[in-house]
Design a protein around this motif. Structure first.
Motif, PDB file in Angstrom:
ATOM      1  N   LEU A   1      -2.384   3.697  14.816  1.00 42.93           N
ATOM      2  CA  LEU A   1      -2.499   4.899  13.990  1.00 42.93           C
ATOM      3  C   LEU A   1      -1.398   4.933  12.937  1.00 42.93           C
ATOM      4  N   LEU A   2      -0.187   4.576  13.336  1.00 41.96           N
ATOM      5  CA  LEU A   2       0.916   4.538  12.377  1.00 41.96           C
ATOM      6  C   LEU A   2       0.657   3.503  11.289  1.00 41.96           C
ATOM      7  N   THR A   3       0.111   2.363  11.675  1.00 41.35           N
ATOM      8  CA  THR A   3      -0.243   1.330  10.698  1.00 41.35           C
ATOM      9  C   THR A   3      -1.229   1.865   9.674  1.00 41.35           C
ATOM     10  N   THR A   4      -2.258   2.552  10.158  1.00 43.29           N
ATOM     11  CA  THR A   4      -3.299   3.094   9.278  1.00 43.29           C
ATOM     12  C   THR A   4      -2.728   4.114   8.299  1.00 43.29           C
TER      13      THR A   4
ATOM     14  N   MET B   1       0.468   4.945   2.288  1.00 40.95           N
ATOM     15  CA  MET B   1       1.700   5.622   1.866  1.00 40.95           C
ATOM     16  C   MET B   1       2.624   4.659   1.133  1.00 40.95           C
ATOM     17  N   PHE B   2       2.891   3.521   1.757  1.00 41.95           N
ATOM     18  CA  PHE B   2       3.749   2.518   1.133  1.00 41.95           C
ATOM     19  C   PHE B   2       3.135   2.003  -0.159  1.00 41.95           C
ATOM     20  N   ASN B   3       1.835   1.748  -0.131  1.00 46.41           N
ATOM     21  CA  ASN B   3       1.156   1.194  -1.294  1.00 46.41           C
ATOM     22  C   ASN B   3       1.219   2.156  -2.484  1.00 46.41           C
TER      23      ASN B   3
ATOM     24  N   ILE C   1      -1.360  -3.097 -13.568  1.00 51.15           N
ATOM     25  CA  ILE C   1      -1.489  -4.306 -12.751  1.00 51.15           C
ATOM     26  C   ILE C   1      -0.185  -4.581 -12.015  1.00 51.15           C
ATOM     27  N   SER C   2       0.941  -4.406 -12.716  1.00 50.68           N
ATOM     28  CA  SER C   2       2.243  -4.639 -12.085  1.00 50.68           C
ATOM     29  C   SER C   2       2.473  -3.677 -10.921  1.00 50.68           C
ATOM     30  N   GLY C   3       2.071  -2.441 -11.104  1.00 50.93           N
ATOM     31  CA  GLY C   3       2.228  -1.452 -10.036  1.00 50.93           C
ATOM     32  C   GLY C   3       1.374  -1.783  -8.832  1.00 50.93           C
ATOM     33  N   THR C   4       0.138  -2.222  -9.086  1.00 54.95           N
ATOM     34  CA  THR C   4      -0.766  -2.591  -7.985  1.00 54.95           C
ATOM     35  C   THR C   4      -0.209  -3.766  -7.192  1.00 54.95           C
ATOM     36  N   VAL C   5       0.247  -4.802  -7.900  1.00 53.22           N
ATOM     37  CA  VAL C   5       0.819  -5.974  -7.237  1.00 53.22           C
ATOM     38  C   VAL C   5       2.086  -5.595  -6.478  1.00 53.22           C
TER      39      VAL C   5
ATOM     40  N   LEU D   1       2.780  -5.981  -2.420  1.00 49.93           N
ATOM     41  CA  LEU D   1       3.872  -6.806  -1.894  1.00 49.93           C
ATOM     42  C   LEU D   1       4.852  -5.992  -1.051  1.00 49.93           C
ATOM     43  N   TRP D   2       5.225  -4.806  -1.542  1.00 53.43           N
ATOM     44  CA  TRP D   2       6.147  -3.962  -0.785  1.00 53.43           C
ATOM     45  C   TRP D   2       5.509  -3.471   0.509  1.00 53.43           C
ATOM     46  N   SER D   3       4.221  -3.188   0.460  1.00 52.55           N
ATOM     47  CA  SER D   3       3.526  -2.730   1.677  1.00 52.55           C
ATOM     48  C   SER D   3       3.558  -3.808   2.748  1.00 52.55           C
ATOM     49  N   VAL D   4       3.253  -5.042   2.362  1.00 49.65           N
ATOM     50  CA  VAL D   4       3.267  -6.149   3.316  1.00 49.65           C
ATOM     51  C   VAL D   4       4.667  -6.341   3.891  1.00 49.65           C
ATOM     52  N   LEU D   5       5.676  -6.289   3.028  1.00 51.43           N
ATOM     53  CA  LEU D   5       7.062  -6.473   3.479  1.00 51.43           C
ATOM     54  C   LEU D   5       7.478  -5.371   4.448  1.00 51.43           C
ATOM     55  N   LEU D   6       7.208  -4.134   4.106  1.00 51.05           N
ATOM     56  CA  LEU D   6       7.629  -3.013   4.954  1.00 51.05           C
ATOM     57  C   LEU D   6       6.833  -2.952   6.248  1.00 51.05           C
TER      58      LEU D   6
END
Length: 320
Positions: free
Chosen positions: A182-185, A190-192, A218-222, A226-231
């Motif tokens: 649930l936290l992942t979902t 939120m991070f993205n 595009i830069s914001g989406t990328v 990337l930050w979402s995956v890292l966090l």
């Protein structure tokens, strides 16, 4: 901007309280929360469709998510007590059955109340259309709302009770895996959203879909992806080192988790863009004014509507 920050802090606080209640009291607080959100989001969706002359049964749209919530909870209960995961499939079939029966009954009632339907058609300026056709179109438009956002969003109920479902890899765990899922979902969008906005404002550049969502770059989406995956990798490491979740090192490798997260960020972006298309067609900037700085509730949960069924399916496949 201040209103947006204050509202975001309040949302995080509410979610934190709900997690505390989930851990120490009951899962059903989150269920009630998701049910209320589904009803409000359906109301906003009803208004958006009406602005595009896709008239619907607004009261029915608001009430029906509560019926689906009850159906899902009953099926979750039987899935846990009978150790039969296929009760979740039954929940989906029952939800669609309820949609068809409810709208069929509504359609027949409309045919019996011809004068009221004629008055509504006159008020809305609908001409050269029969009563039956007008009522049938309203039912179809209401069905859209039953599915988006209500049906998709209420997959959160299954996620909230994932630890109770008879999935092979989750049976007999010392910890409630539904907390982690649930936290992942909740955290992925939120991070993205947060880091997409920050990265886009700093770097700028070409727009992602200028006709649909002029603010997205595009830069914001990328950057958001990337930050979402890292966090989320940090989230995995934190849980994997908590007593009771150590099974994740061997049974749920981080690479599999990050693949789920990566695909999830793309789905979150798609959900946001989909709602932007709806607002464009309706000629409005926001779906409502419920949340200061954010707009309507639908504006806040648009990334979660497709995310919930995706996460449910992804973890289900992994756990079988």
């Amino acid at each position: 901007m201040k209103k947006r920050i204050y509202s975001s802090v309040l949302i995080v606080l509410i979610l934190a309280i709900l997690f505390v209640l989930k851990i120490f009291v009951s899962d059903y607080f989150f269920d009630a929360f998701f049910g209320i959100l589904a009803c409000i989001a359906s109301f906003e969706m009803s208004r958006l469709l009406s602005k595009t002359r896709l008239y619907n049964f607004q009261i029915l749209s608001v009430i029906f998510p509560a019926l689906m919530l009850a159906s899902n909870l009953v099926c979750v209960f039987y899935a846990g007590t009978t150790s039969n995961i296929y009760w979740i499939l039954w929940a989906i079939l029952i939800d669609f059955g309820l949609m068809i029966v409810t709208l069929l009954g509504t359609f027949l009632i409309q045919l019996m109340r011809k004068k009221k339907v004629i008055d509504e058609m006159a008020t809305r300026g609908v001409k050269n259309t029969s009563i039956a056709k007008f009522a049938f179109k309203k039912c179809l438009n209401t069905l859209i709302i039953f599915i988006y956002p209500a049906f998709f969003f209420l997959f959160f109920v299954f996620i909230n009770h994932m630890g109770e479902l008879p999935l092979d890899k989750f049976v007999g765990l010392n910890a409630d895996i539904s907390i982690f899922i649930l936290l992942t979902t909740l955290l992925i969008p939120m991070f993205n959203d947060t880091f997409a906005m920050l990265t886009g404002s700093v770097i700028g550049g070409k727009k992602l879909c200028p006709r649909v969502s002029p603010g997205k770059t595009i830069s914001g989406t990328v950057g958001g992806i990337l930050w979402s995956v890292l966090l989320m990798a940090c989230v995995w490491l934190i849980f994997a080192n908590i007593s009771g979740f150590s099974f994740m090192w061997s049974s749920f490798p981080i690479w599999a988790y990050l693949i789920i997260v990566l695909l999830g960020t793309g789905i979150a972006v798609a959900g946001d863009l989909f709602e932007s298309i709806l607002k464009r067609r309706a000629g409005v900037k926001d779906s409502g004014r419920l949340i200061p700085g954010h707009g309507g509730l639908l504006d806040r949960i648009d990334s979660y509507i497709f995310m919930a069924p995706y996460i449910m399916l992804a973890f289900w496949i992994f756990a079988l």
